[in-house]
Design a protein around this motif. Structure first.
Motif, PDB file in Angstrom:
ATOM      1  N   LEU A   1      -7.116  -9.597  12.896  1.00 39.24           N
ATOM      2  CA  LEU A   1      -7.287  -8.756  11.891  1.00 39.24           C
ATOM      3  C   LEU A   1      -6.180  -7.804  12.152  1.00 39.24           C
ATOM      4  O   LEU A   1      -5.723  -7.239  13.198  1.00 39.24           O
ATOM      5  CB  LEU A   1      -8.559  -7.704  12.253  1.00 39.24           C
ATOM      6  CG  LEU A   1      -9.699  -8.359  12.150  1.00 39.24           C
ATOM      7  CD1 LEU A   1     -10.977  -7.674  12.989  1.00 39.24           C
ATOM      8  CD2 LEU A   1     -10.229  -8.731  10.784  1.00 39.24           C
ATOM      9  N   GLY A   2      -5.412  -7.673  10.941  1.00 39.67           N
ATOM     10  CA  GLY A   2      -4.139  -6.974  10.750  1.00 39.67           C
ATOM     11  C   GLY A   2      -3.118  -7.331   9.729  1.00 39.67           C
ATOM     12  O   GLY A   2      -3.582  -8.173   9.040  1.00 39.67           O
TER      13      GLY A   2
ATOM     14  N   GLY B   1      -7.423   5.162   6.016  1.00 39.43           N
ATOM     15  CA  GLY B   1      -6.652   6.061   5.315  1.00 39.43           C
ATOM     16  C   GLY B   1      -7.304   6.679   3.921  1.00 39.43           C
ATOM     17  O   GLY B   1      -6.600   7.089   3.323  1.00 39.43           O
ATOM     18  N   ILE B   2      -8.635   6.080   3.692  1.00 42.44           N
ATOM     19  CA  ILE B   2      -9.285   6.584   2.501  1.00 42.44           C
ATOM     20  C   ILE B   2     -10.561   7.588   2.912  1.00 42.44           C
ATOM     21  O   ILE B   2     -10.208   8.776   2.221  1.00 42.44           O
ATOM     22  CB  ILE B   2     -10.067   5.553   1.755  1.00 42.44           C
ATOM     23  CG1 ILE B   2      -8.987   4.582   1.360  1.00 42.44           C
ATOM     24  CG2 ILE B   2     -11.006   5.847   0.607  1.00 42.44           C
ATOM     25  CD1 ILE B   2      -9.251   3.153   0.642  1.00 42.44           C
TER      26      ILE B   2
ATOM     27  N   ARG C   1       6.602  -1.188   6.559  1.00 41.15           N
ATOM     28  CA  ARG C   1       6.734  -0.002   6.750  1.00 41.15           C
ATOM     29  C   ARG C   1       5.333   1.074   6.371  1.00 41.15           C
ATOM     30  O   ARG C   1       5.529   2.283   6.642  1.00 41.15           O
ATOM     31  CB  ARG C   1       7.567   0.471   5.330  1.00 41.15           C
ATOM     32  CG  ARG C   1       8.977  -0.243   5.562  1.00 41.15           C
ATOM     33  CD  ARG C   1       9.902  -0.274   4.413  1.00 41.15           C
ATOM     34  NE  ARG C   1       9.217  -0.936   3.280  1.00 41.15           N
ATOM     35  CZ  ARG C   1       9.701  -1.097   2.124  1.00 41.15           C
ATOM     36  NH1 ARG C   1      10.772  -0.489   1.808  1.00 41.15           N
ATOM     37  NH2 ARG C   1       8.824  -1.730   1.133  1.00 41.15           N
ATOM     38  N   CYS C   2       4.438   0.342   6.074  1.00 47.58           N
ATOM     39  CA  CYS C   2       3.042   1.391   5.706  1.00 47.58           C
ATOM     40  C   CYS C   2       2.177   0.989   6.896  1.00 47.58           C
ATOM     41  O   CYS C   2       2.129   1.777   7.788  1.00 47.58           O
ATOM     42  CB  CYS C   2       2.397   0.886   4.489  1.00 47.58           C
ATOM     43  SG  CYS C   2       1.020   1.755   4.123  1.00 47.58           S
ATOM     44  N   GLY C   3       1.677  -0.353   6.863  1.00 51.00           N
ATOM     45  CA  GLY C   3       0.655  -0.596   8.004  1.00 51.00           C
ATOM     46  C   GLY C   3      -0.677   0.332   7.969  1.00 51.00           C
ATOM     47  O   GLY C   3      -1.224   0.433   9.318  1.00 51.00           O
TER      48      GLY C   3
ATOM     49  N   TYR D   1      -1.468   4.395  -0.244  1.00 52.21           N
ATOM     50  CA  TYR D   1      -0.237   4.921   0.370  1.00 52.21           C
ATOM     51  C   TYR D   1       1.219   4.454  -0.194  1.00 52.21           C
ATOM     52  O   TYR D   1       1.994   5.274  -0.342  1.00 52.21           O
ATOM     53  CB  TYR D   1      -0.160   4.907   1.807  1.00 52.21           C
ATOM     54  CG  TYR D   1      -1.541   5.685   2.669  1.00 52.21           C
ATOM     55  CD1 TYR D   1      -1.051   6.977   3.243  1.00 52.21           C
ATOM     56  CD2 TYR D   1      -2.686   5.436   2.231  1.00 52.21           C
ATOM     57  CE1 TYR D   1      -1.978   7.708   3.951  1.00 52.21           C
ATOM     58  CE2 TYR D   1      -3.868   6.062   2.839  1.00 52.21           C
ATOM     59  CZ  TYR D   1      -3.188   7.393   3.586  1.00 52.21           C
ATOM     60  OH  TYR D   1      -4.299   8.204   4.237  1.00 52.21           O
ATOM     61  N   CYS D   2       1.403   3.112  -0.285  1.00 53.55           N
ATOM     62  CA  CYS D   2       2.686   2.432  -0.324  1.00 53.55           C
ATOM     63  C   CYS D   2       2.791   1.894  -1.703  1.00 53.55           C
ATOM     64  O   CYS D   2       3.732   1.481  -2.355  1.00 53.55           O
ATOM     65  CB  CYS D   2       3.343   1.606   0.775  1.00 53.55           C
ATOM     66  SG  CYS D   2       2.269  -0.057   0.650  1.00 53.55           S
ATOM     67  N   ASN D   3       1.562   1.774  -2.485  1.00 50.99           N
ATOM     68  CA  ASN D   3       1.436   1.257  -3.461  1.00 50.99           C
ATOM     69  C   ASN D   3       1.722  -0.509  -3.831  1.00 50.99           C
ATOM     70  O   ASN D   3       1.739  -1.119  -4.876  1.00 50.99           O
ATOM     71  CB  ASN D   3       2.655   1.851  -4.656  1.00 50.99           C
ATOM     72  CG  ASN D   3       2.136   3.259  -5.022  1.00 50.99           C
ATOM     73  OD1 ASN D   3       1.167   3.681  -5.060  1.00 50.99           O
ATOM     74  ND2 ASN D   3       3.298   3.993  -5.198  1.00 50.99           N
TER      75      ASN D   3
END
Length: 300
Positions: A182-183, A236-237, A256-258, A289-291
């Motif tokens: 997972l990741g 993040g939600i 860059r987001c993750g 976050y990063c679209n």
């Protein structure tokens, strides 16, 4: 309610008969006393077994919990649900095992026979529990939070927002378990490649955890030196780490987001976006976050 709605006397009598039969069936066991032989036999069997092995007895002598310690000092319980036909019929046995526990029983058997079978089953699962205890003690297990002895799955932290789900066969705990990473793709793809390339190195003579380290060529984060907050990030939600007992299991693929998300949160978020599109049960949309375009499966 059923009796009030009857249109005539005949229907009323039929409904009344049905209601009384159900009521008598549900209360029959409460009114019929168990034979004295049951209690004398049970008390005798408990004395032969030894009261020091008894952890609990209910007031009706129908539920008994026996305790045992395996050769590694782990404590275990077996719950016995007896009926009035004991010892002709065996009690129902409830255990915290990852495999079925089937009791071999003859009418001349007693509680000590069940207890000995319980002890034998504990020893047959020794290697499985040894392997799981080492994982629980030397890694950060994200899920389940408080694993039962029957639990065969562990989600182990590898790094920030990266983990592996393993499913261990309790009958063959030293064999390669099922592994699911997972990741973000750029992190888990190299791990998948290492696992596939190094499978031939699996050695059943060494521990499950050491094998995983060798195949993946990593050291798992240890509880002793790393805080959980260093790699367990909130969704993040919903801004929570656990949602219905589940940790975030989706991560944005952009290095860059993750940002991690719960699958449920991400699916609902993507559903709410006008720009999202759906193909069967997979929905595609932008990361909050990063679209970057993300996908979420309704049934994951």
């Amino acid at each position: 309610q059923r009796l009030h709605s009857c249109p005539d006397l005949v229907s009323f009598m039929v409904e009344l008969k049905t209601v009384l039969e159900i009521a008598l069936k549900n209360t029959q066991d409460l009114h019929i006393p168990w034979p004295p032989e049951y209690y004398s036999c049970l008390v005798r069997d408990l004395e032969i077994l030894g009261w020091n092995k008894v952890a609990y007895v209910d007031t009706g002598l129908a539920t008994i919990k026996l305790k045992a310690e395996d050769s590694c000092g782990r404590q275990h319980l077996i719950t016995l649900k007896l009926n009035a036909k004991y010892p002709t019929e065996p009690p129902d046995c409830l255990v915290d095992f990852p495999v079925q526990f089937a009791v071999s029983w003859m009418p001349q058997n007693s509680l000590i026979d069940i207890y000995n079978q319980f002890l034998a089953a504990l020893e047959s699962l020794k290697e499985f529990w040894d392997a799981m205890d080492e994982i629980d003690g030397k890694t950060w297990v994200l899920e389940p939070e408080n694993p039962a002895r029957a639990a065969t799955r562990r989600r182990i932290a590898i790094g920030t927002n990266v983990s592996v789900n393993i499913e261990v066969d309790p009958r063959h705990p030293n064999m390669l378990p099922e592994c699911y990473f997972l990741g973000a793709d750029h992190v888990v793809n190299p791990l998948r490649m290492k696992l596939n390339n190094n499978m031939h190195l699996w050695n059943p003579e060494i521990s499950l955890l050491q094998n995983l380290k060798d195949l993946l060529e990593i050291d798992f984060p240890s509880r002793a030196v790393i805080e959980k907050s260093d790699f367990a990030k909130d969704c993040g939600i919903c801004y929570a780490y656990r949602l219905n007992g589940t940790a975030p299991d989706h991560v944005c693929d952009d290095p860059r987001c993750g940002q991690p998300f719960h699958q449920t949160c991400l699916y609902e978020w993507l559903q709410s976006l006008p720009s999202s599109r759906q193909s069967f049960n997979v929905i595609f949309g932008e990361c909050p976050y990063c679209n970057k375009v993300r996908e979420s499966n309704e049934n994951e």
